[in-house]
Write a protein that holds these residues in place. Structure first.
Motif, PDB file in Angstrom:
ATOM      1  N   LYS A 219       1.575   6.458   1.364  1.00 27.01           N
ATOM      2  CA  LYS A 219       1.864   7.435   0.314  1.00 27.01           C
ATOM      3  C   LYS A 219       3.001   6.885  -0.525  1.00 27.01           C
ATOM      4  O   LYS A 219       4.012   6.447   0.017  1.00 27.01           O
ATOM      5  N   VAL A 220       2.816   6.875  -1.826  1.00 31.78           N
ATOM      6  CA  VAL A 220       3.856   6.425  -2.735  1.00 31.78           C
ATOM      7  C   VAL A 220       3.966   7.429  -3.873  1.00 31.78           C
ATOM      8  O   VAL A 220       3.027   8.160  -4.159  1.00 31.78           O
ATOM      9  N   THR A 221       5.112   7.479  -4.517  1.00 34.18           N
ATOM     10  CA  THR A 221       5.307   8.339  -5.673  1.00 34.18           C
ATOM     11  C   THR A 221       5.088   7.514  -6.935  1.00 34.18           C
ATOM     12  O   THR A 221       5.759   6.507  -7.140  1.00 34.18           O
ATOM     13  N   ALA A 222       4.141   7.932  -7.749  1.00 27.91           N
ATOM     14  CA  ALA A 222       3.842   7.204  -8.983  1.00 27.91           C
ATOM     15  C   ALA A 222       4.913   7.505 -10.022  1.00 27.91           C
ATOM     16  O   ALA A 222       5.301   8.661 -10.218  1.00 27.91           O
ATOM     17  N   THR A 223       5.398   6.466 -10.674  1.00 24.51           N
ATOM     18  CA  THR A 223       6.392   6.622 -11.738  1.00 24.51           C
ATOM     19  C   THR A 223       5.853   6.159 -13.084  1.00 24.51           C
ATOM     20  O   THR A 223       6.504   6.337 -14.101  1.00 24.51           O
ATOM     21  N   SER A 224       4.661   5.541 -13.085  1.00 26.90           N
ATOM     22  CA  SER A 224       4.031   5.126 -14.333  1.00 26.90           C
ATOM     23  C   SER A 224       2.539   4.947 -14.097  1.00 26.90           C
ATOM     24  O   SER A 224       2.085   4.844 -12.959  1.00 26.90           O
ATOM     25  N   SER A 225       1.783   4.928 -15.176  1.00 23.40           N
ATOM     26  CA  SER A 225       0.345   4.691 -15.086  1.00 23.40           C
ATOM     27  C   SER A 225       0.100   3.257 -14.660  1.00 23.40           C
ATOM     28  O   SER A 225       0.927   2.371 -14.901  1.00 23.40           O
ATOM     29  N   GLY A 226      -1.032   3.006 -14.033  1.00 23.50           N
ATOM     30  CA  GLY A 226      -1.343   1.640 -13.642  1.00 23.50           C
ATOM     31  C   GLY A 226      -2.569   1.582 -12.755  1.00 23.50           C
ATOM     32  O   GLY A 226      -3.298   2.556 -12.618  1.00 23.50           O
ATOM     33  N   SER A 227      -2.790   0.441 -12.167  1.00 30.34           N
ATOM     34  CA  SER A 227      -3.929   0.255 -11.269  1.00 30.34           C
ATOM     35  C   SER A 227      -3.437  -0.355  -9.958  1.00 30.34           C
ATOM     36  O   SER A 227      -2.338  -0.889  -9.889  1.00 30.34           O
ATOM     37  N   TRP A 228      -4.255  -0.259  -8.934  1.00 33.54           N
ATOM     38  CA  TRP A 228      -3.867  -0.769  -7.626  1.00 33.54           C
ATOM     39  C   TRP A 228      -5.110  -1.099  -6.824  1.00 33.54           C
ATOM     40  O   TRP A 228      -6.213  -0.678  -7.130  1.00 33.54           O
ATOM     41  N   ARG A 229      -4.924  -1.877  -5.776  1.00 34.75           N
ATOM     42  CA  ARG A 229      -5.967  -2.154  -4.782  1.00 34.75           C
ATOM     43  C   ARG A 229      -5.298  -2.717  -3.537  1.00 34.75           C
ATOM     44  O   ARG A 229      -4.208  -3.270  -3.609  1.00 34.75           O
ATOM     45  N   TRP A 230      -5.937  -2.558  -2.387  1.00 37.86           N
ATOM     46  CA  TRP A 230      -5.506  -3.242  -1.171  1.00 37.86           C
ATOM     47  C   TRP A 230      -6.004  -4.672  -1.263  1.00 37.86           C
ATOM     48  O   TRP A 230      -7.131  -4.934  -1.683  1.00 37.86           O
ATOM     49  N   TYR A 231      -5.187  -5.631  -0.858  1.00 36.55           N
ATOM     50  CA  TYR A 231      -5.559  -7.038  -0.909  1.00 36.55           C
ATOM     51  C   TYR A 231      -5.001  -7.743   0.321  1.00 36.55           C
ATOM     52  O   TYR A 231      -3.814  -7.646   0.608  1.00 36.55           O
ATOM     53  N   PHE A 232      -5.877  -8.421   1.051  1.00 39.30           N
ATOM     54  CA  PHE A 232      -5.471  -9.214   2.207  1.00 39.30           C
ATOM     55  C   PHE A 232      -5.831 -10.665   1.906  1.00 39.30           C
ATOM     56  O   PHE A 232      -6.993 -11.004   1.673  1.00 39.30           O
ATOM     57  N   ALA A 233      -4.832 -11.535   1.867  1.00 43.09           N
ATOM     58  CA  ALA A 233      -5.028 -12.909   1.392  1.00 43.09           C
ATOM     59  C   ALA A 233      -5.824 -13.800   2.340  1.00 43.09           C
ATOM     60  O   ALA A 233      -6.389 -14.778   1.905  1.00 43.09           O
ATOM     61  N   SER A 234      -5.896 -13.527   3.593  1.00 41.38           N
ATOM     62  CA  SER A 234      -6.655 -14.234   4.635  1.00 41.38           C
ATOM     63  C   SER A 234      -5.728 -14.964   5.593  1.00 41.38           C
ATOM     64  O   SER A 234      -4.555 -15.200   5.295  1.00 41.38           O
ATOM     65  N   THR A 235      -6.274 -15.287   6.730  1.00 43.24           N
ATOM     66  CA  THR A 235      -5.592 -16.111   7.734  1.00 43.24           C
ATOM     67  C   THR A 235      -6.604 -17.139   8.217  1.00 43.24           C
ATOM     68  O   THR A 235      -7.736 -17.183   7.723  1.00 43.24           O
ATOM     69  N   THR A 236      -6.236 -17.923   9.193  1.00 41.86           N
ATOM     70  CA  THR A 236      -7.182 -18.910   9.725  1.00 41.86           C
ATOM     71  C   THR A 236      -8.334 -18.249  10.475  1.00 41.86           C
ATOM     72  O   THR A 236      -9.374 -18.866  10.679  1.00 41.86           O
ATOM     73  N   THR A 237      -8.171 -16.981  10.869  1.00 41.92           N
ATOM     74  CA  THR A 237      -9.222 -16.296  11.622  1.00 41.92           C
ATOM     75  C   THR A 237      -9.852 -15.125  10.887  1.00 41.92           C
ATOM     76  O   THR A 237     -10.846 -14.578  11.344  1.00 41.92           O
ATOM     77  N   THR A 238      -9.290 -14.716   9.747  1.00 43.60           N
ATOM     78  CA  THR A 238      -9.794 -13.548   9.014  1.00 43.60           C
ATOM     79  C   THR A 238      -9.928 -13.892   7.542  1.00 43.60           C
ATOM     80  O   THR A 238      -8.996 -14.417   6.934  1.00 43.60           O
ATOM     81  N   SER A 239     -11.091 -13.592   6.966  1.00 48.60           N
ATOM     82  CA  SER A 239     -11.340 -13.949   5.572  1.00 48.60           C
ATOM     83  C   SER A 239     -10.625 -13.004   4.602  1.00 48.60           C
ATOM     84  O   SER A 239     -10.201 -11.920   4.963  1.00 48.60           O
ATOM     85  N   LEU A 240     -10.531 -13.455   3.345  1.00 50.27           N
ATOM     86  CA  LEU A 240      -9.938 -12.656   2.277  1.00 50.27           C
ATOM     87  C   LEU A 240     -10.682 -11.326   2.143  1.00 50.27           C
ATOM     88  O   LEU A 240     -11.907 -11.288   2.227  1.00 50.27           O
ATOM     89  N   LYS A 241      -9.945 -10.249   1.937  1.00 45.84           N
ATOM     90  CA  LYS A 241     -10.532  -8.927   1.732  1.00 45.84           C
ATOM     91  C   LYS A 241      -9.795  -8.237   0.593  1.00 45.84           C
ATOM     92  O   LYS A 241      -8.580  -8.338   0.482  1.00 45.84           O
ATOM     93  N   ALA A 242     -10.510  -7.541  -0.257  1.00 43.68           N
ATOM     94  CA  ALA A 242      -9.899  -6.744  -1.325  1.00 43.68           C
ATOM     95  C   ALA A 242     -10.679  -5.445  -1.451  1.00 43.68           C
ATOM     96  O   ALA A 242     -11.910  -5.441  -1.406  1.00 43.68           O
TER      97      ALA A 242
END
Length: 63
Positions: A31-54
């Motif tokens: 939970k975050v408090t928005a202070t301005s308009s914008g866009s967002w997404r969850w992003y996981f860059a990857s590891t040696t055992t888990t692929s990139l996810k967005a």
């Protein structure tokens, strides 16, 4: 299947940081408090055992 909880430190575009903790079945939420308009997404860059996810992105328009 139960997973160990994981803490992730997240840096926002404004330079602020907060911690996100996964639940015991791997879900993430925060939970975050928005202070301005914008866009967002969850992003996981990857590891040696888990692929990139967005997540699908979303936008917020403050009026």
């Amino acid at each position: 299947m139960r997973h160990p909880q994981v803490n992730a430190t997240v840096k926002a575009n404004d330079g602020n940081y907060w911690t996100v903790t996964t639940g015991n079945v791997g879900q993430m939420s925060t939970k975050v408090t928005a202070t301005s308009s914008g866009s967002w997404r969850w992003y996981f860059a990857s590891t040696t055992t888990t692929s990139l996810k967005a997540s699908d992105g979303d936008t917020l328009d403050l009026k």
